[in-house]
Design a protein around this motif. Sequence first.
Motif, PDB file in Angstrom:
ATOM      1  N   LEU A 366      -5.889  15.581  11.178  1.00  7.06           N
ATOM      2  CA  LEU A 366      -6.314  15.512   9.778  1.00  7.06           C
ATOM      3  C   LEU A 366      -5.363  14.661   8.938  1.00  7.06           C
ATOM      4  CD1 LEU A 366      -7.271  19.278   9.356  1.00  7.06           C
ATOM      5  CD2 LEU A 366      -8.842  17.346   9.618  1.00  7.06           C
ATOM      6  N   GLU A 367      -4.127  14.503   9.408  1.00  7.38           N
ATOM      7  CA  GLU A 367      -3.157  13.654   8.720  1.00  7.38           C
ATOM      8  C   GLU A 367      -3.250  12.195   9.175  1.00  7.38           C
ATOM      9  OE1 GLU A 367       0.530  16.644   7.826  1.00  7.38           O
ATOM     10  OE2 GLU A 367       0.391  15.879   9.879  1.00  7.38           O
ATOM     11  N   ILE A 368      -4.203  11.928  10.096  1.00  9.96           N
ATOM     12  CA  ILE A 368      -4.328  10.587  10.676  1.00  9.96           C
ATOM     13  C   ILE A 368      -5.718   9.998  10.444  1.00  9.96           C
ATOM     14  CG2 ILE A 368      -4.238   9.267  12.835  1.00  9.96           C
ATOM     15  CD1 ILE A 368      -2.232  11.369  13.868  1.00  9.96           C
ATOM     16  N   GLY A 369      -6.769  10.737  10.812  1.00  8.59           N
ATOM     17  CA  GLY A 369      -8.125  10.221  10.751  1.00  8.59           C
ATOM     18  C   GLY A 369      -8.609   9.926   9.340  1.00  8.59           C
ATOM     19  N   GLU A 370      -9.494   8.937   9.240  1.00  8.95           N
ATOM     20  CA  GLU A 370     -10.077   8.466   7.961  1.00  8.95           C
ATOM     21  C   GLU A 370      -8.995   8.108   6.948  1.00  8.95           C
ATOM     22  OE1 GLU A 370     -13.787   9.702   6.458  1.00  8.95           O
ATOM     23  OE2 GLU A 370     -14.312  10.854   8.229  1.00  8.95           O
ATOM     24  N   GLY A 371      -7.938   7.494   7.459  1.00 10.47           N
ATOM     25  CA  GLY A 371      -6.837   7.070   6.602  1.00 10.47           C
ATOM     26  C   GLY A 371      -5.640   7.970   6.769  1.00 10.47           C
ATOM     27  N   THR A 372      -4.541   7.444   7.288  1.00  5.96           N
ATOM     28  CA  THR A 372      -3.334   8.234   7.493  1.00  5.96           C
ATOM     29  C   THR A 372      -2.752   8.695   6.154  1.00  5.96           C
ATOM     30  OG1 THR A 372      -1.893   6.300   7.383  1.00  5.96           O
ATOM     31  CG2 THR A 372      -2.787   6.890   9.558  1.00  5.96           C
ATOM     32  N   SER A 373      -1.821   9.634   6.224  1.00  7.51           N
ATOM     33  CA  SER A 373      -1.157  10.099   5.002  1.00  7.51           C
ATOM     34  C   SER A 373      -0.453   8.945   4.303  1.00  7.51           C
ATOM     35  CB  SER A 373      -0.155  11.203   5.339  1.00  7.51           C
ATOM     36  OG  SER A 373      -0.820  12.345   5.844  1.00  7.51           O
ATOM     37  N   GLU A 374       0.084   8.016   5.093  1.00 10.76           N
ATOM     38  CA  GLU A 374       0.750   6.857   4.502  1.00 10.76           C
ATOM     39  C   GLU A 374      -0.229   5.981   3.729  1.00 10.76           C
ATOM     40  OE1 GLU A 374       3.160   8.613   7.621  1.00 10.76           O
ATOM     41  OE2 GLU A 374       1.085   7.910   7.614  1.00 10.76           O
ATOM     42  N   VAL A 375      -1.440   5.832   4.254  1.00  9.60           N
ATOM     43  CA  VAL A 375      -2.463   5.066   3.546  1.00  9.60           C
ATOM     44  C   VAL A 375      -2.845   5.766   2.240  1.00  9.60           C
ATOM     45  CG1 VAL A 375      -4.881   4.345   3.625  1.00  9.60           C
ATOM     46  CG2 VAL A 375      -3.376   3.885   5.570  1.00  9.60           C
ATOM     47  N   GLN A 376      -2.949   7.100   2.278  1.00 12.10           N
ATOM     48  CA  GLN A 376      -3.281   7.835   1.048  1.00 12.10           C
ATOM     49  C   GLN A 376      -2.202   7.622  -0.016  1.00 12.10           C
ATOM     50  OE1 GLN A 376      -6.362   8.828   1.408  1.00 12.10           O
ATOM     51  NE2 GLN A 376      -6.055   8.333   3.573  1.00 12.10           N
ATOM     52  N   LEU A 377      -0.938   7.637   0.400  1.00 11.67           N
ATOM     53  CA  LEU A 377       0.167   7.397  -0.535  1.00 11.67           C
ATOM     54  C   LEU A 377       0.064   5.998  -1.129  1.00 11.67           C
ATOM     55  CD1 LEU A 377       3.043   9.060   1.511  1.00 11.67           C
ATOM     56  CD2 LEU A 377       2.157   9.851  -0.697  1.00 11.67           C
ATOM     57  N   LEU A 378      -0.324   5.028  -0.308  1.00 15.89           N
ATOM     58  CA  LEU A 378      -0.467   3.656  -0.797  1.00 15.89           C
ATOM     59  C   LEU A 378      -1.596   3.566  -1.823  1.00 15.89           C
ATOM     60  CD1 LEU A 378       0.334   0.692  -0.652  1.00 15.89           C
ATOM     61  CD2 LEU A 378      -1.225   0.426   1.310  1.00 15.89           C
ATOM     62  N   VAL A 379      -2.726   4.234  -1.545  1.00 14.68           N
ATOM     63  CA  VAL A 379      -3.851   4.232  -2.483  1.00 14.68           C
ATOM     64  C   VAL A 379      -3.428   4.848  -3.819  1.00 14.68           C
ATOM     65  CG1 VAL A 379      -6.128   5.236  -2.959  1.00 14.68           C
ATOM     66  CG2 VAL A 379      -5.624   4.279  -0.697  1.00 14.68           C
ATOM     67  N   ILE A 380      -2.696   5.948  -3.752  1.00 14.43           N
ATOM     68  CA  ILE A 380      -2.241   6.613  -4.975  1.00 14.43           C
ATOM     69  C   ILE A 380      -1.247   5.739  -5.734  1.00 14.43           C
ATOM     70  CG2 ILE A 380      -1.040   8.648  -5.883  1.00 14.43           C
ATOM     71  CD1 ILE A 380      -2.073  10.118  -3.304  1.00 14.43           C
ATOM     72  N   ALA A 381      -0.337   5.093  -4.998  1.00 15.38           N
ATOM     73  CA  ALA A 381       0.647   4.208  -5.633  1.00 15.38           C
ATOM     74  C   ALA A 381      -0.041   3.026  -6.316  1.00 15.38           C
ATOM     75  CB  ALA A 381       1.648   3.716  -4.594  1.00 15.38           C
ATOM     76  N   ARG A 382      -1.085   2.500  -5.683  1.00 14.06           N
ATOM     77  CA  ARG A 382      -1.833   1.406  -6.296  1.00 14.06           C
ATOM     78  C   ARG A 382      -2.510   1.865  -7.592  1.00 14.06           C
ATOM     79  NH1 ARG A 382      -4.537  -1.173  -0.785  1.00 14.06           N
ATOM     80  NH2 ARG A 382      -2.747  -2.493  -0.217  1.00 14.06           N
ATOM     81  N   ALA A 383      -3.017   3.097  -7.569  1.00 15.43           N
ATOM     82  CA  ALA A 383      -3.652   3.624  -8.786  1.00 15.43           C
ATOM     83  C   ALA A 383      -2.644   3.761  -9.914  1.00 15.43           C
ATOM     84  CB  ALA A 383      -4.304   4.982  -8.486  1.00 15.43           C
ATOM     85  N   LEU A 384      -1.384   3.973  -9.566  1.00 18.35           N
ATOM     86  CA  LEU A 384      -0.327   4.074 -10.563  1.00 18.35           C
ATOM     87  C   LEU A 384       0.162   2.711 -11.028  1.00 18.35           C
ATOM     88  CD1 LEU A 384       1.818   6.928  -8.978  1.00 18.35           C
ATOM     89  CD2 LEU A 384       0.426   7.094 -11.046  1.00 18.35           C
ATOM     90  N   GLY A 385      -0.284   1.650 -10.327  1.00 18.02           N
ATOM     91  CA  GLY A 385       0.127   0.307 -10.693  1.00 18.02           C
ATOM     92  C   GLY A 385       1.495  -0.076 -10.192  1.00 18.02           C
ATOM     93  N   VAL A 386       1.982   0.586  -9.156  1.00 17.30           N
ATOM     94  CA  VAL A 386       3.322   0.301  -8.656  1.00 17.30           C
ATOM     95  C   VAL A 386       3.297  -0.247  -7.232  1.00 17.30           C
ATOM     96  CG1 VAL A 386       4.436   1.990 -10.151  1.00 17.30           C
ATOM     97  CG2 VAL A 386       3.622   2.707  -7.890  1.00 17.30           C
ATOM     98  N   ALA A 387       2.136  -0.542  -6.705  1.00 12.93           N
ATOM     99  CA  ALA A 387       2.031  -1.102  -5.353  1.00 12.93           C
ATOM    100  C   ALA A 387       0.975  -2.196  -5.311  1.00 12.93           C
ATOM    101  CB  ALA A 387       1.674  -0.001  -4.355  1.00 12.93           C
TER     102      ALA A 387
END
Length: 387
Positions: A366-387
Amino acid sequence: MALSTARLDLTEEERELSALVRQFADEVVAPTSYEADRTKTLSWDVIAQMGEMGLFGLPFPEEYGGQGGDYFALCLAIEALARVDQSIAITLEAAVSLGAMPVFRFGTEEQKHELLPQLLSGEGLAAFGLTEPEAGSDAGATRTTARREGEEWVIDGAKQFITNSGTPLTRFVTVTAVTGERDGRKEISTIMVPSDTPGFTVGPAYDKVGWHASDTHPLSFSGVRVPAGNLLGEQGRGFANFLHILDEGRIAIAALSTGAAEGCLEAAVDYARQRTVFGEPLASRQSVQFTLARMQQRVHVSRLAWQHAARLRDAGQPFKAEAAIAKLTASDAAMDNAREATQIFGGNGFMNEYPVGRHYRDSKILEIGEGTSEVQLLVIARALGVA
């Protein structure tokens, strides 16, 4: 053990659906889950009953054979099933989110009316072939190709870790393939490949750490020819369409993770009440009480996260970051609760016949499929405008 399952923001219809699927999970799915896991066998009787209940058609319009519900309803069902068997829950999630939903979202009316009725009834399954040996989180590294020859697409390449791709009910797999180049970048499209197409080979099922009863295979395509009309969506829009489907799927995986976390909590509370250590119930120890309290906290927050993202999605509002937050939060909760429940069970938790042992093995993906946890962090960081 019965923790409160009251949901203050659910409609009466949603409450009834949740209760119905939970009862089905407890009475039909749970009694067979150990044997299904041990033998690595997906129960077609269970799948057929899910089809009769309308679970595969929950978020689709009635005109295509669906139930006229929404994505929130689907996620309620997935959460209820995952409490007792993640393999069954992921079979439903993948069949809807990755199998039928791309057809509904991007297919022509002719494709929808031809393909959706069998998928929404559960009489047929479809899969989505995205991941490759060199293209996982970096889906843009896709190497599978499809070239146009007259009125056919000719596909060559390979996919891996594809759920629902080799079952007796699998009708087709939608694959991402490079169909050209635009502005110096790969043009990726999605094409549907029927399961009986010459040159399309489904490899042996994987020997997985968990999700033993779910169907997962590698796929290969060697000179596979399909009609030009099997293109799903606009040519060159496959990557963008896939990202949209993945955002929705992350909400469903968050719901599945929440169900898994809750299943671990329920089992741990029951066991701690019944297990006697040094003449006292295990639950009488404050360290165990605090562990259970933390587990309940994770379930509660995870449920709020996926329900918020699902409501946004169904309301037609942006939900990309919220879906990532939900998946990150809930997948962590599932893994943490599985580990702590197994610890409470002690030696019994290491036995596969106990559900917490299976959840411990199942939850890591569950921490890997349909986007790893690292990918989720990247998506969230992009939403914050810092990535």
